[in-house]
Design an enzyme around this catalytic site. Structure first.
Site, PDB file in Angstrom:
ATOM      1  NE  ARG A 170      -3.412  -2.438   0.231  1.00  0.00           N
ATOM      2  CZ  ARG A 170      -3.330  -3.586  -0.644  1.00  0.00           C
ATOM      3  NH1 ARG A 170      -2.326  -3.750  -1.230  1.00  0.00           N
ATOM      4  NH2 ARG A 170      -3.978  -4.548  -0.472  1.00  0.00           N
ATOM      5  CB  SER A 255      -9.484  -2.097   4.068  1.00  0.00           C
ATOM      6  OG  SER A 255      -9.932  -3.271   3.818  1.00  0.00           O
ATOM      7  CD  GLU A 349      -5.599   0.572   2.157  1.00  0.00           C
ATOM      8  OE1 GLU A 349      -5.923   0.519   1.051  1.00  0.00           O
ATOM      9  OE2 GLU A 349      -5.812   0.027   2.976  1.00  0.00           O
TER      10      GLU A 349
END
Length: 357
Positions: A170, A255, A349
């Site tokens: 990520r 998420s 995130e």
């Protein structure tokens, strides 16, 4: 010239449906307009928010006292349109403003292999290399051949080959490199190198156990790309991860916390663990959240306007009337609860703009 308008509510352009007004709004439909809008704001010393699909963004209730540049560029161009699996692959260049899932559908329809497990992810193509978007055993780092950007510091267009993008879990150089409080690099287009499987293309080897079970294959085996896309869309829908205006479980940023990467001896007993290289392992943020006492649908108090999804504990959702402050209060409660239970600090995130945990 790009379309320029006055104040507009950012909440109308994010999947969380949160965020106050932007002082100035520019819609860029061409690459030239995109570069012009960002460069003009930079020259004026004005804060800039480059906005794609708004699927990975949490904006303060106070809004953004600067210019939002909405990326609305379009275009998908392949170096050839053949479907011969012996041709060695296809290079596909996609404008930053194209819808990501629409591009995945486009690829699957043509038997192009390598992004089928990334079906159903909301947002724009230009955002995918920034976050190194991934799901169900695939991530864009596996297929990105090059990324063209406008470099706000150097004031020019640059091209980064895939290995130069600094991809990690990520993460990418585009996420790390900052300029005046925002990203230094504005993605203009992304070129993907995809295998060509022909009219009955088999997807990449299935690397995610849940997806393999759904498809009735063993991990490492392959399945038709169309079947992989259908299975992934079904799995995501079951977790509230496919956008649906009538389903508040999908009013989220996907998420909200990344899966922690830890030394093996710091992984809580019983938690899932996958090798992450350099002696580290990746564990499940969803497992930590659930086992710390935050079940599906949990909220700070009964009836609160922000709560965990009723389908997936990793999604923090707007139940219809939430503010950004409500969502952040929920995020802090979950983060602090996991920290107290397991001494693991969850990291958000989505990008936070004008607010913090």
């Amino acid at each position: 010239m790009p379309e320029v308008t006055g104040p507009r509510l950012i909440r109308d352009h994010t999947t969380l449906r949160l965020g106050g007004p932007a002082r100035r709004w520019v819609t860029a439909t061409t690459e030239a307009e995109l570069v012009e809008a960002v460069a003009a704001a930079d020259d004026a010393g004005e804060p800039v928010l480059v906005l794609g699909g708004g699927s990975n963004l949490v904006v303060a209730d106070a809004g953004f006292d600067g210019t939002v540049v909405e990326v609305a560029t379009r275009g998908i161009a392949a170096d050839h349109e053949g479907d011969d699996p012996t041709c060695g692959g296809v290079l596909v260049t996609v404008a930053a403003g194209e819808d990501w899932d629409a591009f995945v559908a486009h690829a699957v329809e043509r038997g192009w292999v390598g992004v089928e497990a990334l079906s159903g992810i909301p947002g724009s193509v230009g955002a995918t290399p920034v976050q190194n978007v991934g799901a169900y055993g695939q991530e864009v780092a596996q297929t990105v051949a090059r990324v063209r950007v406008y470099d706000r510091l150097m004031k020019g267009v640059r091209t980064f080959a895939g290995p130069d993008c600094g991809f990690g879990y990520r993460h990418s150089r585009f996420k790390a490199d900052r300029f005046r409080g925002g990203g230094r690099h504005v993605v203009l287009d992304v070129t993907f190198q995809l295998a060509v499987g022909g009219p009955h293309a088999l997807g990449a080897p299935i690397a995610y156990a849940e997806l393999a079970r759904t498809l009735g294959v063993e991990p490492g085996q392959r399945a038709p790309v169309a079947d992989v896309r259908t299975a992934v869309l079904g799995l995501r829908a079951g977790k509230g991860m496919v956008l649906d205006a009538d389903d508040h479980d999908t009013w989220s940023a996907g998420s909200f916390f990344t899966n922690p990467v830890l030394p093996a001896d710091q992984v809580p007993d019983g938690a899932p663990a996958w090798p992450a290289g350099d002696g580290l392992v990746k564990t499940s943020a969803a497992w930590l959240i659930e086992h710390a006492g935050f079940g599906k649908g949990w909220a700070v108090e009964p009836g609160a306007p922000a709560g965990l999804s009723t389908k997936h504990t990793l999604a923090l959702t707007n139940r219809g009337e939430a503010t950004t402050a409500d969502l952040l209060a929920l995020a802090r409660a979950v983060r602090d609860g996991v920290q107290a239970a397991y001494a693991v600090t969850l990291v958000n995130e989505p990008v936070l703009l004008g607010c913090e945990l």
